[in-house]
Scaffold this motif. Structure first.
Motif, mmCIF file in Angstrom:
data_model
loop_
_atom_site.group_PDB
_atom_site.id
_atom_site.type_symbol
_atom_site.label_atom_id
_atom_site.label_comp_id
_atom_site.label_asym_id
_atom_site.label_seq_id
_atom_site.Cartn_x
_atom_site.Cartn_y
_atom_site.Cartn_z
ATOM 1 N N PHE A 249 0.834 -1.209 0.000
ATOM 2 C CA PHE A 249 0.000 0.000 0.000
ATOM 3 C C PHE A 249 0.868 1.258 0.000
ATOM 4 O O PHE A 249 0.544 2.250 -0.648
ATOM 5 C CB PHE A 249 -0.916 -0.005 1.230
ATOM 6 C CG PHE A 249 -1.718 1.257 1.355
ATOM 7 C CD1 PHE A 249 -2.851 1.458 0.557
ATOM 8 C CD2 PHE A 249 -1.334 2.271 2.245
ATOM 9 C CE1 PHE A 249 -3.579 2.625 0.666
ATOM 10 C CE2 PHE A 249 -2.071 3.431 2.333
ATOM 11 C CZ PHE A 249 -3.202 3.608 1.555
ATOM 12 N N PHE A 250 1.985 1.225 0.687
ATOM 13 C CA PHE A 250 2.874 2.370 0.724
ATOM 14 C C PHE A 250 3.442 2.653 -0.661
ATOM 15 O O PHE A 250 3.521 3.831 -1.077
ATOM 16 C CB PHE A 250 3.995 2.121 1.737
ATOM 17 C CG PHE A 250 4.897 3.296 1.933
ATOM 18 C CD1 PHE A 250 4.480 4.385 2.699
ATOM 19 C CD2 PHE A 250 6.144 3.326 1.330
ATOM 20 C CE1 PHE A 250 5.318 5.459 2.873
ATOM 21 C CE2 PHE A 250 6.971 4.415 1.502
ATOM 22 C CZ PHE A 250 6.567 5.483 2.289
ATOM 23 N N GLN A 251 3.828 1.617 -1.389
ATOM 24 C CA GLN A 251 4.323 1.824 -2.747
ATOM 25 C C GLN A 251 3.231 2.374 -3.650
ATOM 26 O O GLN A 251 3.461 3.254 -4.490
ATOM 27 C CB GLN A 251 4.855 0.500 -3.300
ATOM 28 C CG GLN A 251 6.126 0.021 -2.613
ATOM 29 C CD GLN A 251 6.605 -1.303 -3.174
ATOM 30 O OE1 GLN A 251 5.954 -1.892 -4.079
ATOM 31 N NE2 GLN A 251 7.733 -1.800 -2.670
ATOM 32 N N PHE A 252 1.983 1.841 -3.475
ATOM 33 C CA PHE A 252 0.867 2.348 -4.268
ATOM 34 C C PHE A 252 0.616 3.829 -3.965
ATOM 35 O O PHE A 252 0.422 4.633 -4.874
ATOM 36 C CB PHE A 252 -0.380 1.526 -3.962
ATOM 37 C CG PHE A 252 -1.625 2.072 -4.596
ATOM 38 C CD1 PHE A 252 -1.862 1.916 -5.969
ATOM 39 C CD2 PHE A 252 -2.549 2.776 -3.833
ATOM 40 C CE1 PHE A 252 -3.005 2.445 -6.538
ATOM 41 C CE2 PHE A 252 -3.683 3.286 -4.423
ATOM 42 C CZ PHE A 252 -3.923 3.137 -5.778
ATOM 43 N N TRP A 253 0.644 4.196 -2.704
ATOM 44 C CA TRP A 253 0.397 5.603 -2.323
ATOM 45 C C TRP A 253 1.481 6.523 -2.848
ATOM 46 O O TRP A 253 1.207 7.618 -3.339
ATOM 47 C CB TRP A 253 0.300 5.679 -0.801
ATOM 48 C CG TRP A 253 0.004 7.065 -0.303
ATOM 49 C CD1 TRP A 253 -1.165 7.737 -0.387
ATOM 50 C CD2 TRP A 253 0.922 7.926 0.333
ATOM 51 N NE1 TRP A 253 -1.054 8.976 0.162
ATOM 52 C CE2 TRP A 253 0.241 9.117 0.625
ATOM 53 C CE3 TRP A 253 2.275 7.789 0.709
ATOM 54 C CZ2 TRP A 253 0.847 10.183 1.263
ATOM 55 C CZ3 TRP A 253 2.858 8.852 1.341
ATOM 56 C CH2 TRP A 253 2.159 10.044 1.619
ATOM 57 N N ARG A 254 2.730 6.079 -2.810
ATOM 58 C CA ARG A 254 3.832 6.889 -3.334
ATOM 59 C C ARG A 254 3.714 7.031 -4.840
ATOM 60 O O ARG A 254 4.016 8.094 -5.409
ATOM 61 C CB ARG A 254 5.182 6.254 -2.950
ATOM 62 C CG ARG A 254 5.481 6.286 -1.463
ATOM 63 C CD ARG A 254 5.591 7.728 -0.951
ATOM 64 N NE ARG A 254 6.653 8.439 -1.614
ATOM 65 C CZ ARG A 254 7.904 8.482 -1.189
ATOM 66 N NH1 ARG A 254 8.229 7.843 -0.071
ATOM 67 N NH2 ARG A 254 8.816 9.157 -1.823
ATOM 68 N N SER A 255 3.246 5.964 -5.529
ATOM 69 C CA SER A 255 3.068 6.056 -6.978
ATOM 70 C C SER A 255 1.952 7.038 -7.320
ATOM 71 O O SER A 255 2.058 7.820 -8.280
ATOM 72 C CB SER A 255 2.764 4.683 -7.564
ATOM 73 O OG SER A 255 3.837 3.790 -7.318
#
Length: 295
Positions: A249-255
């Motif tokens: 989820f953190f990678q998705f939010w950063r993207s």
């Protein structure tokens, strides 16, 4: 006829005797009764009074304040400057008997005595005072001392001096310009010293204010840097905790943040390959293409 004449003569004599016997004391007067030139008694109460006719005489003295204007005299002050002083004196006759025995029955006798007394007192007191004291607020003190000395000497004449004032105090014509120039130079010197002291105090106040301003700005900048560092530290810690809890989820939010920043202007152009990692979530969200039908 003879009887009427005798009555007229008796009446005339009676009127003359009554006029010589009775007299009036006005409320502004005090009376000294003399007999053959010798003082007998003093009458201060106003009203109708009587005396021995043809033997006693009445001498009236004014009990109100009297003025005496002294002539202008040149006086040498304590700082060796010359001043022309014109004064006036106010006095009251308090002892008619002593006044009569000292100066006579009229006020002309006391004026000559007052002239010498006032002149000597003015010279004696002003001889110990500088010019600035005579022209300043110390003048009231000087006049009080002059009045005291004049009153002490005038009591032996049966009078009380209530006030002595300097009506006019002028410089001699030959010294006026020189003294005025000297006074002007002195005032200018004092003004320059005051301006220099004011400029020095202003410079000190200005330097102190600049120093305090520098210290305050430095302390504010230091506090700001400390708070900013603590905020960044907390932000990094929060991001790290969030990344550890759900890395995907953190990678998705950063993207998503990267997409928003990259395409927020609307005219952004990117040259990337279709299989770039940057478009990974775009590819995952697009539906798969349908298979082609066999010909």
């Amino acid at each position: 006829m003879n009887r009427a004449l005798i009555l007229a003569v008796v009446a005339a004599v009676g009127i003359v005797v009554a006029a010589s016997t009775l007299f009036t004391v006005h409320q502004t007067q005090q009376v000294l009764i003399t007999q053959f030139g010798q003082p007998i008694r003093v009458i201060r109460d106003p009203g109708l009074k009587a005396k021995i006719p043809f033997i006693q005489s009445v001498i009236a003295f004014d009990r109100r304040l009297l003025d005496y204007d002294a002539t202008g005299e040149e006086v040498i002050l304590g700082d060796q400057r010359r001043l022309i002083v014109d004064s006036f004196t106010r006095y009251r006759i308090t002892d008619p008997l002593l006044f009569f025995q000292s100066v006579g029955a009229t006020e002309a006798g006391i004026r000559a005595r007052l002239n010498s007394i006032v002149t000597s007192s003015v010279r004696r007191v002003l001889g110990n005072e500088p010019l600035l004291s005579v022209l300043s607020n110390d003048r009231a003190r000087i006049m009080t001392e002059i009045r005291r000395q004049v009153n002490d000497e005038a009591r032996r004449f049966g009078i009380e001096v209530t006030d002595v004032r300097i009506r006019r105090a002028d410089l001699p014509d030959g010294n006026t310009q020189a003294i005025l120039q000297r006074m002007q130079s002195e005032r200018e010197r004092v003004a320059r010293e005051l301006r220099a002291e004011g400029a020095e105090q202003a410079a000190g106040i200005r330097a102190g204010a600049d120093r305090e301003r520098t210290v305050l700005l430095a302390e504010a900048q230091a506090s700001s840097d400390i708070l900013r560092g603590q905020g960044e530290q907390d932000a990094i810690r929060i991001f790290a905790d969030a990344f550890q809890r759900d890395p995907q989820f953190f990678q998705f939010w950063r993207s998503m943040q990267a997409y928003r920043e990259a395409f927020s202007e609307g005219d952004t152009r990117l040259l990337l390959s279709p299989d770039s990692e940057f478009f990974r979530y775009f590819r995952e969200s697009m539906p798969a293409p349908a298979p082609r039908a066999a010909q």
